[in-house]
Scaffold this motif. Structure first.
Motif, short mmCIF file in Angstrom:
data_model
loop_
_atom_site.label_atom_id
_atom_site.label_comp_id
_atom_site.label_asym_id
_atom_site.label_seq_id
_atom_site.Cartn_x
_atom_site.Cartn_y
_atom_site.Cartn_z
N LEU A 162 0.82 -1.21 0.00
CA LEU A 162 0.00 0.00 0.00
C LEU A 162 0.86 1.26 0.00
O LEU A 162 0.46 2.29 -0.57
CB LEU A 162 -0.94 0.00 1.22
N ALA A 163 2.04 1.20 0.62
CA ALA A 163 2.95 2.36 0.61
C ALA A 163 3.35 2.67 -0.82
O ALA A 163 3.37 3.84 -1.24
CB ALA A 163 4.18 2.07 1.47
N ILE A 164 3.64 1.62 -1.60
CA ILE A 164 4.00 1.82 -3.01
C ILE A 164 2.80 2.36 -3.79
O ILE A 164 2.93 3.33 -4.55
CB ILE A 164 4.50 0.48 -3.64
N ALA A 165 1.62 1.79 -3.55
CA ALA A 165 0.41 2.25 -4.25
C ALA A 165 0.16 3.74 -3.96
O ALA A 165 -0.13 4.52 -4.87
CB ALA A 165 -0.79 1.42 -3.82
N ASP A 166 0.29 4.11 -2.70
CA ASP A 166 0.06 5.51 -2.31
C ASP A 166 1.09 6.44 -2.95
O ASP A 166 0.74 7.51 -3.45
CB ASP A 166 0.14 5.60 -0.78
N ALA A 167 2.37 6.01 -2.95
CA ALA A 167 3.43 6.84 -3.55
C ALA A 167 3.18 7.01 -5.05
O ALA A 167 3.37 8.11 -5.59
CB ALA A 167 4.79 6.21 -3.29
N ILE A 168 2.73 5.95 -5.71
CA ILE A 168 2.45 6.06 -7.15
C ILE A 168 1.28 7.03 -7.38
O ILE A 168 1.34 7.90 -8.25
CB ILE A 168 2.12 4.67 -7.76
#
Ligand code: ADP
Length: 443
Positions: free
Chosen positions: A408-414
């Motif tokens: 989710l951290a990656i999804a949010d950063a994207i």
């Protein structure tokens, strides 16, 4: 240097620097203001002296014939003048009652050689007789009171040079005022600096709060990353050590060992890839500019994860609610990863017989992708935290799913690099919906 000392020292330095700079600024402005007041006083005094000297000069000049002699008509303009210099010098300080010179003025008439011929108005004691050569002069009497003096020549056009007129005024009042300004400045400066120092300390603390937070986050991130990297390495090492202790190694044992090592290796390289991607997204202020069709992204993901859904006995549905193609400006691979992470989470957290729906819609020039599941849901207190790096709601369950808490951290950063956002709606036991909003491409 530990965190506490580092931040205290930095805060102290910031406060001291701001105090120093403010000290210089205040001192320079103080001098500027002082100079301006001094200049205004001097200019006003000089103008006044010039006006009085000019008036006297114009009145006296036509009446002056013989050098050193003051005619009766000239004396009219100097009612309290003492004509004989010796007497004049003996007179004690007093104010002239003459209406023209009731201020703090003295009037001196000098011969061409600079001797005193007459004195009127103020009679300050110990005031030196100065050369008439300089037009403007500062003098001091025996009480150290300063005087400003103007000298103008007296010359009737029909006669030789009669002498000089000197008009002076006391600067006592303006000097007193300037002394009080200096006192206020020197007394006020330390007070102002103390105030600026305290304010600087407080402001530096406030300004450093977000820096400190991100420093702590970085430290936490490093510790978590080290921990996550250590886990597969330790598992692989334990496997190798246990195999090495075995006297004989069958083909099946070797195969099993290699499979374990391969799994740990894959986990490790996935983790490293995720960390690199996050670092890359952190540095990237904005996503690359390329057109990306969201219908393609949604359909490709549904196709790719169909097998997993089948395996998990979860229904994976797509619901594209727009007729026209939805284009977004960004990086297709990253957007694919964003939606993929959400769908895979939904599949992993939905029990058998549940449904995961992938919706695509458009609202107010925003493409909206919703990932709905009928899974376990997330308790409200965890909903804000699940986007933190390495955060897992339930470690055991996530470990079972193989996640490291970066999905989710990656999804949010994207989403952020694409100027979008992710919202979450969830009810424990009923399921969750992750809503991704992305600005659509403007043509
Ligand atoms: P991971 O890669 O370990 O799954 P994520 O960052 O993707 O980590 O998710 C963080 C946490 O959020 C997980 O521990 C998981 O429990 C929770 N989570 C994510 N998506 C869902 C969902 N659809 N339903 C319930 N919990 C979820």
């Amino acid at each position: 240097m530990n965190e506490q000392t580092l931040f205290r020292q930095t805060r102290w330095r910031l406060a001291s620097w701001s105090d120093g700079v403010m000290g210089i600024v205040l001192t320079l402005s103080g001098f500027g203001v002082y100079e301006a007041i001094d200049h205004a006083h001097r200019t006003a005094a000089d103008r006044e002296l010039q006006a009085i000297a000019g008036r006297l000069h114009d009145n006296l000049e036509p009446t002056l014939q013989q050098p050193r002699e003051l005619s009766a008509s000239a004396q009219r303009f100097l009612p309290d003048a003492c004509i004989r210099p010796h007497q004049c010098l003996e007179v004690t300080a007093s104010h002239s009652p003459g209406d023209m010179f009731q201020g703090n003025y003295f009037i001196r008439l000098l011969s061409p050689s600079g001797d005193l011929v007459a004195l009127a108005g103020l009679k300050p004691q110990g005031l030196a007789l100065t050369s008439p050569a300089a037009e403007w002069q500062y003098l001091k009497d025996e009480r150290n009171i300063r005087y400003r003096q103007i000298t103008v020549p007296l010359q009737n056009p029909d006669a030789p040079l009669w002498g000089y007129l000197q008009v002076g005024s006391s600067l006592e009042d303006s000097d007193q005022y300037l002394t009080s300004v200096r006192f206020a400045f020197f007394a006020g400066l330390p007070l102002a600096l103390a105030f600026v120092g305290i304010a600087g300390w407080w402001l530096a603390g406030r300004a450093m709060r977000p820096i400190r937070q991100s420093y702590q986050q970085m430290q936490q991130f490093t510790a978590d990353a080290a921990h996550e990297l250590r886990t597969p390495i330790a598992a692989a090492q334990a496997t190798v050590e246990s195999v090495l202790d075995m006297p004989h190694l069958s083909e099946t044992d070797t195969r099993e060992t290699l499979q374990v090592l391969d799994r740990q290796h894959q986990r490790l390289s996935q983790l490293i890839q995720d960390l690199l991607l996050l670092t890359c997204l952190d540095r990237q202020a904005q996503a690359q500019h390329e057109s990306c069709c969201l219908q393609n992204v949604v359909n490709d993901i549904a196709e790719e994860l169909a097998a997993l859904a089948l395996n998990n006995k979860v229904k994976l549905l797509t619901d594209i609610q727009v007729d026209q193609l939805l284009w977004v400006n960004g990086d297709e691979a990253q957007l694919y990863r964003l939606v993929f992470n959400l769908v895979i989470n939904a599949l992993q957290h939905t029990p058998e017989g549940g449904t995961v729906t992938l919706l695509l819609n458009e609202q107010d020039q925003q493409a909206v992708i919703q990932v709905q599941d009928t899974g376990v849901g997330i308790v409200p207190e965890y909903q804000a935290k699940i986007f933190d790096r390495f955060y897992r709601v339930d470690s055991d369950r996530s470990r079972q799913t193989g996640g490291s808490g970066l999905g989710l951290a990656i999804a949010d950063a994207i989403a952020q690099t694409h100027k979008g956002k992710i919202q979450i709606r969830s009810q424990v036991g009923q399921g969750s919906t992750f809503i991704v909003s992305l600005p659509t491409e403007t043509t």
